[in-house]
Each structure stands twice: as structure tokens, then as C-alpha cells.
Write a protein that holds these residues in place. Sequence first.
Motif, PDB file in Angstrom:
ATOM      1  N   GLY A 280       0.778  -1.230   0.000  1.00 50.47           N
ATOM      2  CA  GLY A 280       0.000   0.000   0.000  1.00 50.47           C
ATOM      3  C   GLY A 280       0.809   1.279   0.000  1.00 50.47           C
ATOM      4  O   GLY A 280       0.220   2.378   0.011  1.00 50.47           O
ATOM      5  N   ASP A 281       2.137   1.177  -0.031  1.00 49.70           N
ATOM      6  CA  ASP A 281       2.947   2.386   0.018  1.00 49.70           C
ATOM      7  C   ASP A 281       3.900   2.481  -1.178  1.00 49.70           C
ATOM      8  O   ASP A 281       4.917   3.172  -1.122  1.00 49.70           O
ATOM      9  CB  ASP A 281       3.748   2.463   1.325  1.00 49.70           C
ATOM     10  N   VAL A 282       3.551   1.761  -2.247  1.00 52.93           N
ATOM     11  CA  VAL A 282       4.361   1.771  -3.460  1.00 52.93           C
ATOM     12  C   VAL A 282       3.560   2.429  -4.575  1.00 52.93           C
ATOM     13  O   VAL A 282       2.421   2.038  -4.851  1.00 52.93           O
ATOM     14  CB  VAL A 282       4.776   0.348  -3.869  1.00 52.93           C
ATOM     15  N   TRP A 283       4.149   3.426  -5.198  1.00 49.30           N
ATOM     16  CA  TRP A 283       3.542   4.101  -6.351  1.00 49.30           C
ATOM     17  C   TRP A 283       3.986   3.376  -7.613  1.00 49.30           C
ATOM     18  O   TRP A 283       5.135   3.471  -8.008  1.00 49.30           O
ATOM     19  CB  TRP A 283       3.968   5.568  -6.386  1.00 49.30           C
ATOM     20  N   VAL A 284       3.068   2.619  -8.222  1.00 49.21           N
ATOM     21  CA  VAL A 284       3.363   1.948  -9.489  1.00 49.21           C
ATOM     22  C   VAL A 284       3.065   2.949 -10.594  1.00 49.21           C
ATOM     23  O   VAL A 284       1.917   3.383 -10.761  1.00 49.21           O
ATOM     24  CB  VAL A 284       2.530   0.669  -9.649  1.00 49.21           C
ATOM     25  N   ALA A 285       4.080   3.320 -11.343  1.00 44.86           N
ATOM     26  CA  ALA A 285       3.960   4.476 -12.227  1.00 44.86           C
ATOM     27  C   ALA A 285       4.561   4.196 -13.596  1.00 44.86           C
ATOM     28  O   ALA A 285       5.484   3.389 -13.744  1.00 44.86           O
ATOM     29  CB  ALA A 285       4.676   5.676 -11.602  1.00 44.86           C
ATOM     30  N   ARG A 286       4.018   4.893 -14.570  1.00 45.05           N
ATOM     31  CA  ARG A 286       4.643   4.900 -15.883  1.00 45.05           C
ATOM     32  C   ARG A 286       5.983   5.627 -15.788  1.00 45.05           C
ATOM     33  O   ARG A 286       6.164   6.505 -14.948  1.00 45.05           O
ATOM     34  CB  ARG A 286       3.738   5.599 -16.904  1.00 45.05           C
ATOM     35  N   ARG A 287       6.869   5.276 -16.678  1.00 47.08           N
ATOM     36  CA  ARG A 287       8.203   5.868 -16.614  1.00 47.08           C
ATOM     37  C   ARG A 287       8.153   7.370 -16.884  1.00 47.08           C
ATOM     38  O   ARG A 287       8.868   8.158 -16.271  1.00 47.08           O
ATOM     39  CB  ARG A 287       9.125   5.168 -17.615  1.00 47.08           C
ATOM     40  N   GLU A 288       7.308   7.780 -17.798  1.00 47.37           N
ATOM     41  CA  GLU A 288       7.228   9.206 -18.098  1.00 47.37           C
ATOM     42  C   GLU A 288       6.676   9.993 -16.913  1.00 47.37           C
ATOM     43  O   GLU A 288       7.025  11.162 -16.726  1.00 47.37           O
ATOM     44  CB  GLU A 288       6.389   9.462 -19.353  1.00 47.37           C
ATOM     45  N   ASP A 289       5.853   9.354 -16.067  1.00 46.91           N
ATOM     46  CA  ASP A 289       5.333  10.040 -14.880  1.00 46.91           C
ATOM     47  C   ASP A 289       6.407  10.180 -13.805  1.00 46.91           C
ATOM     48  O   ASP A 289       6.447  11.186 -13.087  1.00 46.91           O
ATOM     49  CB  ASP A 289       4.113   9.295 -14.344  1.00 46.91           C
ATOM     50  N   ILE A 290       7.264   9.187 -13.698  1.00 46.15           N
ATOM     51  CA  ILE A 290       8.399   9.309 -12.781  1.00 46.15           C
ATOM     52  C   ILE A 290       9.309  10.440 -13.241  1.00 46.15           C
ATOM     53  O   ILE A 290       9.756  11.275 -12.445  1.00 46.15           O
ATOM     54  CB  ILE A 290       9.170   7.979 -12.692  1.00 46.15           C
ATOM     55  N   ALA A 291       9.564  10.484 -14.551  1.00 50.78           N
ATOM     56  CA  ALA A 291      10.417  11.554 -15.098  1.00 50.78           C
ATOM     57  C   ALA A 291       9.800  12.923 -14.835  1.00 50.78           C
ATOM     58  O   ALA A 291      10.499  13.869 -14.435  1.00 50.78           O
ATOM     59  CB  ALA A 291      10.626  11.338 -16.593  1.00 50.78           C
ATOM     60  N   ALA A 292       8.490  13.056 -15.050  1.00 49.82           N
ATOM     61  CA  ALA A 292       7.821  14.342 -14.864  1.00 49.82           C
ATOM     62  C   ALA A 292       7.827  14.763 -13.398  1.00 49.82           C
ATOM     63  O   ALA A 292       7.998  15.954 -13.072  1.00 49.82           O
ATOM     64  CB  ALA A 292       6.393  14.270 -15.393  1.00 49.82           C
ATOM     65  N   THR A 293       7.631  13.796 -12.496  1.00 47.84           N
ATOM     66  CA  THR A 293       7.638  14.105 -11.064  1.00 47.84           C
ATOM     67  C   THR A 293       9.020  14.584 -10.621  1.00 47.84           C
ATOM     68  O   THR A 293       9.152  15.554  -9.867  1.00 47.84           O
ATOM     69  CB  THR A 293       7.213  12.867 -10.247  1.00 47.84           C
ATOM     70  N   TRP A 294      10.039  13.900 -11.108  1.00 50.38           N
ATOM     71  CA  TRP A 294      11.399  14.311 -10.767  1.00 50.38           C
ATOM     72  C   TRP A 294      11.691  15.713 -11.302  1.00 50.38           C
ATOM     73  O   TRP A 294      12.244  16.563 -10.590  1.00 50.38           O
ATOM     74  CB  TRP A 294      12.405  13.308 -11.312  1.00 50.38           C
ATOM     75  N   LYS A 295      11.319  15.952 -12.540  1.00 49.73           N
ATOM     76  CA  LYS A 295      11.598  17.258 -13.161  1.00 49.73           C
ATOM     77  C   LYS A 295      10.894  18.381 -12.428  1.00 49.73           C
ATOM     78  O   LYS A 295      11.452  19.473 -12.249  1.00 49.73           O
ATOM     79  CB  LYS A 295      11.181  17.240 -14.625  1.00 49.73           C
ATOM     80  N   ALA A 296       9.649  18.122 -11.952  1.00 50.66           N
ATOM     81  CA  ALA A 296       8.906  19.159 -11.247  1.00 50.66           C
ATOM     82  C   ALA A 296       9.551  19.515  -9.922  1.00 50.66           C
ATOM     83  O   ALA A 296       9.547  20.683  -9.506  1.00 50.66           O
ATOM     84  CB  ALA A 296       7.464  18.689 -11.026  1.00 50.66           C
ATOM     85  N   GLN A 297      10.107  18.533  -9.232  1.00 48.88           N
ATOM     86  CA  GLN A 297      10.697  18.780  -7.916  1.00 48.88           C
ATOM     87  C   GLN A 297      12.187  19.086  -7.973  1.00 48.88           C
ATOM     88  O   GLN A 297      12.730  19.732  -7.083  1.00 48.88           O
ATOM     89  CB  GLN A 297      10.463  17.572  -7.013  1.00 48.88           C
ATOM     90  N   HIS A 298      12.832  18.624  -9.032  1.00 48.90           N
ATOM     91  CA  HIS A 298      14.260  18.869  -9.217  1.00 48.90           C
ATOM     92  C   HIS A 298      14.502  19.307 -10.666  1.00 48.90           C
ATOM     93  O   HIS A 298      14.941  18.510 -11.491  1.00 48.90           O
ATOM     94  CB  HIS A 298      15.073  17.608  -8.897  1.00 48.90           C
ATOM     95  N   PRO A 299      14.154  20.539 -10.972  1.00 53.40           N
ATOM     96  CA  PRO A 299      14.305  21.007 -12.349  1.00 53.40           C
ATOM     97  C   PRO A 299      15.760  21.001 -12.768  1.00 53.40           C
ATOM     98  O   PRO A 299      16.666  20.953 -11.915  1.00 53.40           O
ATOM     99  CB  PRO A 299      13.749  22.438 -12.297  1.00 53.40           C
TER     100      PRO A 299
END
Length: 302
Positions: A280-299
Motif C-alpha cells: 500500500g505504500d508503493v507508487w506503481v507508475a509509468r516511466r514518463e510520470d516518474i520523469a515528470a515528477t522528478w523534473k517538477a521537484q528537481h528542475p
Amino acid sequence: MTAPACGDGRDLIGHGAVPPEVVWPGGAALALNIALNYEEGSERTMPGDGVNESLGEIGRPVAAPARDLATESVYEYGSRAGVFRILRMMDEYAMPLTLFAAAVALERNPEVCAWIRRAGHDVCGHGHRWSEDWTVDREEEAARITAAVDSITRTCGRRPAGWYNRWMPSEHTRELLVAEGGFAYDSNAYNDDLPYWTRVAGRSHLVVPYTLTYNDSRYAAHGLTPAGFVDTCVRGIDELAREAGHRPKMMTIGLHARFTGQAARASALREILDHVAARGDVWVARREDIAATWKAQHPPPS
């Protein structure tokens, strides 16, 4: 005493002792990407390629000029049965996939393309064909990237967000991807538990590392059993999630339609997904969503 050279331009430090902190959606302890390599129908065959494919169930390459009908049939299983078993399972668990897809493999199986569109899975370009692009010159590699982008855009309704070569890139690949201009990331590295920025031709470029550890190619290459695959992946998930108290990480599980698509190995994937769902504490995500999340928090650094 001068240390010996060990390659040009390598970064052996990365994020360092204290990696950057990222907040995954829902405060997840771990971002998990399930990457399905879809290559069947684009692999090397005789007589056109002058060589047979070698990565099948048994490491026994058939020498030219004979045609390896056995290995071709192993690959056909992936496109005829295996890929749909995996896609149905992901639908059952309502979890997204990233397909590391060779363009020609998608062209030869429109039903897979229709499923990708309907389910909303994302595609990471895996070559025009499943070819060793480090063996060709820069111009030919660039042409293959363009051909793959055009083809995947046509068959799947949108261009690939990222890129991952067969096994390894050439020394030109990353420059060619940046010059093409449409890629959010590449996964041509196995060197970290988090995305990171690198500089290419004076521009920032995001790398979302892949893995050969949590990868079902070990079924054929190392004799791994389904139970062993479950154990390896579950241990990785649990240990990385435990590290969330320090800094959250990401993990990839790499699958192949011809390997995990077999029923016994698909049952191993099911055990892994059950474990993920129960945590219940794992975010199963598309790769592009991981990339977008990283870019938003670490431009990208200026």
C-alpha cells in the motif's frame, strides 16, 4: 602517483552520500516502474540479417546460413500469447506499464498497439528494430531513431517519451536524442536508484536509470527460477521502501513478453503485484510520470 584512466566522462559520484529528496505521489515510500520489453518480430533473423538471434530460451546460437526456426518460435510465443497474458494481468491489477518497444514489433502486432492506447500505457522507444545500434555510424543511428519515433507515433497515437537501446547505447546516442528534441528522458544507464540530470551538448538531459538486476532476462541468461525472481524483486521492493525514512527511491522491474509471458513466470509476476498491492505504500507508475515528477521537484540546473 596518478590513478589509471577508467573511461572518459564517467561520473562515479552521482548524487553522493546524501541523495536528493523526492516526494512521490501519495507520499509513497517507493516509485516502481514495470517495464515490458516488447521486441518480438523485430529481432535478428536469417537470411535478411545474416545472423540469427541468440537471446532465446537456450543459449545455443545457430550459425549462418542455417535459419534458427526454434528461436524464432520462442519469440513468436511472446507476441502471440505472452504479451497478452501480461497486459491482461496489468489490467486486472489496474496498474500501468511502460513498454520498451521496438517500432517494427509494434507494427507487426496492431492488437498490442490498440491495447496500449486503450490502457494508457506509455512507450519508451527501444529502437526501430531490436538492433545493436552501437555497430553503425552516427548518421545511420540518427535515421533509425527518426524512423522509430515516426512509426511509434503512428501505431500508438503518440510519440515515445523516452529511449532505451538494446543493451547499450553508442557514444553518439545521447547527443542524437537531445538533438532530436522530443525525448523527456533516456534509460541508457544502470547506475542509480534515482533519476539524474546530465549535460549533453550544453543542454540538461534527464536519465531515468534501468536495471539488469530485477530483470527476467535472468531466466534465460542465468537459470533463474520464478521463485527466485519473486524473491529478488520482493527483497528489492522491501529494502528500498525501508530506505524511504532516509530518502525515497525508485525501482524498475524489467520483463519480456517471451519470458514472463510464460504461465509459470507470469505467476511470479502475480506474486510480486500481490505483494506491492498489500504494502500500500508503493507508487506503481509509468516511466514518463516518474520523469515528470522528478523534473517538477528537481528542475534541470541552470
